[in-house]
Design an enzyme around this catalytic site. Structure first.
Site, PDB file in Angstrom:
ATOM      1  N   ARG A  76       1.301  -0.953  -0.105  1.00 41.84           N
ATOM      2  CA  ARG A  76      -0.014   0.352   0.081  1.00 41.84           C
ATOM      3  C   ARG A  76       0.825   1.437   0.163  1.00 41.84           C
ATOM      4  O   ARG A  76       0.708   2.297  -0.851  1.00 41.84           O
ATOM      5  CB  ARG A  76      -0.851   0.266   1.051  1.00 41.84           C
ATOM      6  CG  ARG A  76      -1.925   1.055   1.337  1.00 41.84           C
ATOM      7  CD  ARG A  76      -1.682   1.228   2.921  1.00 41.84           C
ATOM      8  NE  ARG A  76      -2.346   0.506   3.308  1.00 41.84           N
ATOM      9  CZ  ARG A  76      -4.272  -0.034   3.624  1.00 41.84           C
ATOM     10  NH1 ARG A  76      -5.262   0.256   2.444  1.00 41.84           N
ATOM     11  NH2 ARG A  76      -4.219  -1.789   3.571  1.00 41.84           N
ATOM     12  N   CYS A  88     -26.957  -1.023  -7.296  1.00 39.11           N
ATOM     13  CA  CYS A  88     -27.570  -0.756  -7.113  1.00 39.11           C
ATOM     14  C   CYS A  88     -27.533  -1.517  -5.269  1.00 39.11           C
ATOM     15  O   CYS A  88     -28.233  -2.366  -5.386  1.00 39.11           O
ATOM     16  CB  CYS A  88     -28.547  -1.785  -7.881  1.00 39.11           C
ATOM     17  SG  CYS A  88     -30.779  -1.558  -7.223  1.00 39.11           S
ATOM     18  N   GLU A  89     -27.152  -1.155  -4.703  1.00 38.94           N
ATOM     19  CA  GLU A  89     -26.615  -0.250  -3.526  1.00 38.94           C
ATOM     20  C   GLU A  89     -26.579   0.465  -2.790  1.00 38.94           C
ATOM     21  O   GLU A  89     -26.082   1.470  -2.601  1.00 38.94           O
ATOM     22  CB  GLU A  89     -25.472  -1.931  -2.975  1.00 38.94           C
ATOM     23  CG  GLU A  89     -25.225  -2.624  -3.774  1.00 38.94           C
ATOM     24  CD  GLU A  89     -26.245  -3.807  -3.053  1.00 38.94           C
ATOM     25  OE1 GLU A  89     -26.499  -3.375  -1.685  1.00 38.94           O
ATOM     26  OE2 GLU A  89     -26.375  -5.292  -3.786  1.00 38.94           O
ATOM     27  N   TYR A  93      -5.735  -1.050  -3.820  1.00 38.50           N
ATOM     28  CA  TYR A  93      -6.567  -1.914  -3.429  1.00 38.50           C
ATOM     29  C   TYR A  93      -8.180  -2.004  -3.934  1.00 38.50           C
ATOM     30  O   TYR A  93      -8.845  -1.807  -3.210  1.00 38.50           O
ATOM     31  CB  TYR A  93      -7.262  -2.624  -1.943  1.00 38.50           C
ATOM     32  CG  TYR A  93      -5.896  -3.010  -1.055  1.00 38.50           C
ATOM     33  CD1 TYR A  93      -5.437  -4.306  -1.146  1.00 38.50           C
ATOM     34  CD2 TYR A  93      -4.692  -2.054   0.008  1.00 38.50           C
ATOM     35  CE1 TYR A  93      -4.468  -4.740  -0.890  1.00 38.50           C
ATOM     36  CE2 TYR A  93      -3.986  -2.326   0.267  1.00 38.50           C
ATOM     37  CZ  TYR A  93      -3.306  -3.856   0.217  1.00 38.50           C
ATOM     38  OH  TYR A  93      -2.262  -4.630   0.620  1.00 38.50           O
TER      39      TYR A  93
END
Length: 438
Positions: A294, A362-363, A391
């Site tokens: 990262r 669609c959430e 990520y």
């Protein structure tokens, strides 16, 4: 203004990354668009490598933890900067192999390696297989024997350390799916058993205590615990552990409030602990390995989106919907990861609103950033979410059958495509309609 040194404001009041105007990048490649700054990636690689060479006198190796962002181009970059890599799947290993990455600098991790993955790792002669459990150890020994080879292995150890991070990204405590624990003796038992096998050579031990850690103390404690374990192994079994892999997990600046320690300072501080304990325990300084991922690529990346609908719910919230979302960045939905963002086409516009940047999936949980101070936006504006180099692409999906965005590498004013964007044909490529369905 920016959480990353990769970003600037240009004369047009547009966001600039790697010398490239974000608005022009959108015009050329569309949105959503992942953009990675090659210069900052290389700079971060050099910080780690130079620090390792300085504080361990060259007796070590920096591995890029490629689960953060795996693509053939990134493997080419880290190889040219003198780093090794850490892979956690057959797919990552195969990508590195096809990119021409030297297999003698590859470490293969994973808590449930399949037979096919173990075979691939042994066939390609990776430098190290990091063993997670007893079943895996037996499989490695059997497969190596069948192939007439001897696999060099290390063991993933749970040192029992609280990393002070989100529960989902803590991996060093006993209640974790990863590795073998010190507290109950299983770590020592598996190493003793491995020493009796003919087709493996026990070379090292490994630990990784978590991710996005801002404190020095957990890393120092992990080094102390692991070296004491190395001393115990030698005293009780006579086995000399030649390599200590201390993992990664170094924090980065996602939002202005984050204050990560300089990576050079991490390595210097831990090196003092390592050298002190080796002297105290009278053990030879092992070959030291670290695995930043990262912290090499996250701050070098941004994601560009185009604004669609703006929905103001009076006295409740203003939703600004963009043409991406949890399909290209699921991290807020998974563990409420914080991000910062800017209006890329009007950087100096006054921040007069509090908005929530929402995706198109669609959430109801498809949110990128909740309640951020932001300028007034309208349809067609370009929003840049910062520090998305790690990520994001690697965790992206085709949820709702949304194609994955392309990835562009920028450097000194030039942009190059390194991962093609998907289209609808890519979405249906593997679909099959059986003949009896008509």
């Amino acid at each position: 203004m920016f959480v990353s040194e990769a970003l600037k404001t240009n004369s047009l009041n547009h966001l600039e990354i790697g010398g490239c105007d974000a608005v022009e990048l959108v015009e050329k490649y569309g949105t959503p668009l992942y953009v990675m700054d090659e210069g900052l990636i290389r700079k971060n690689c050099r910080i780690y490598k130079n620090s390792m060479d300085k504080y361990y006198n060259g007796n070590g190796m920096v591995l890029y933890a490629s689960k953060a962002f795996s693509a053939m181009a990134i493997y080419k970059i880290v190889d040219s900067e003198g780093l090794g890599i850490d892979v956690v799947s057959g797919g990552e290993l195969y990508t590195a192999y096809k990119a021409g990455f030297p297999m003698d600098k590859v470490y293969f991790h994973g808590n449930n390696k399949t037979i096919a993955e173990i075979e691939l790792a042994i066939d390609k002669d990776v430098r190290r297989i990091v063993v997670d459990n007893l079943e895996e150890l037996k499989n490695i020994d059997r497969i190596a024997g069948e192939k007439g080879k001897k696999a060099c292995i290390s063991f993933r150890i749970k040192p029992g350390i609280d990393a002070h991070t989100h529960d989902f990204v803590q991996t060093g405590q006993i209640d974790s799916k990863f590795g073998v624990a010190l507290e109950n003796g299983e770590a020592l038992d598996i190493i003793k058993f491995a020493s009796t096998l003919k087709n493996v050579s026990v070379v090292g031990v490994h630990c990784h205590i978590g991710s996005q850690i801002f404190d020095l103390a957990p890393f120092e404690l992990a080094a102390k615990v692991m070296l004491e374990f190395i001393s115990q192994i030698k005293n009780e079994t006579g086995i000399v552990i030649e390599e200590l892999n201390l993992g990664g997990g170094f924090g980065i600046k996602y939002i202005p409030a984050h204050d990560p320690i300089e990576y050079d300072s991490y390595i210097e501080s831990v090196s003092k602990v390592v050298k002190g304990i080796c002297e105290d325990k009278r053990i030879k300084l092992p070959f030291i390995v670290m695995e930043p991922g990262r912290s090499i690529v996250a701050s070098a990346g941004i994601t560009l989106y185009k604004v669609g609908a703006v929905k103001e719910i009076k006295n409740v919230r203003t939703y600004v919907s963009v043409d991406g979302g949890m399909a290209d960045n699921p991290r807020y939905a998974l563990y409420q990861s914080p991000y910062d963002a800017v209006l890329a086409n009007r950087l100096n516009a006054p921040k007069e609103n509090v908005i929530t940047i929402a995706g198109k999936c669609c959430e109801s949980g498809d949110i990128l950033i909740k309640d951020i101070n932001f300028p007034k936006v309208t349809a067609g504006d370009i929003i840049a979410v910062m520090a998305t180099g790690a990520y994001n692409y690697s965790m992206s999906s085709n949820y709702n059958r949304i194609p994955r965005p392309p990835v562009v590498l920028v450097h000194e004013g030039k942009s190059r495509l390194i991962v093609k964007g998907e289209d609808y044909e890519d979405i249906i490529r593997n679909d099959i309609i059986p003949e009896d369905l008509g």
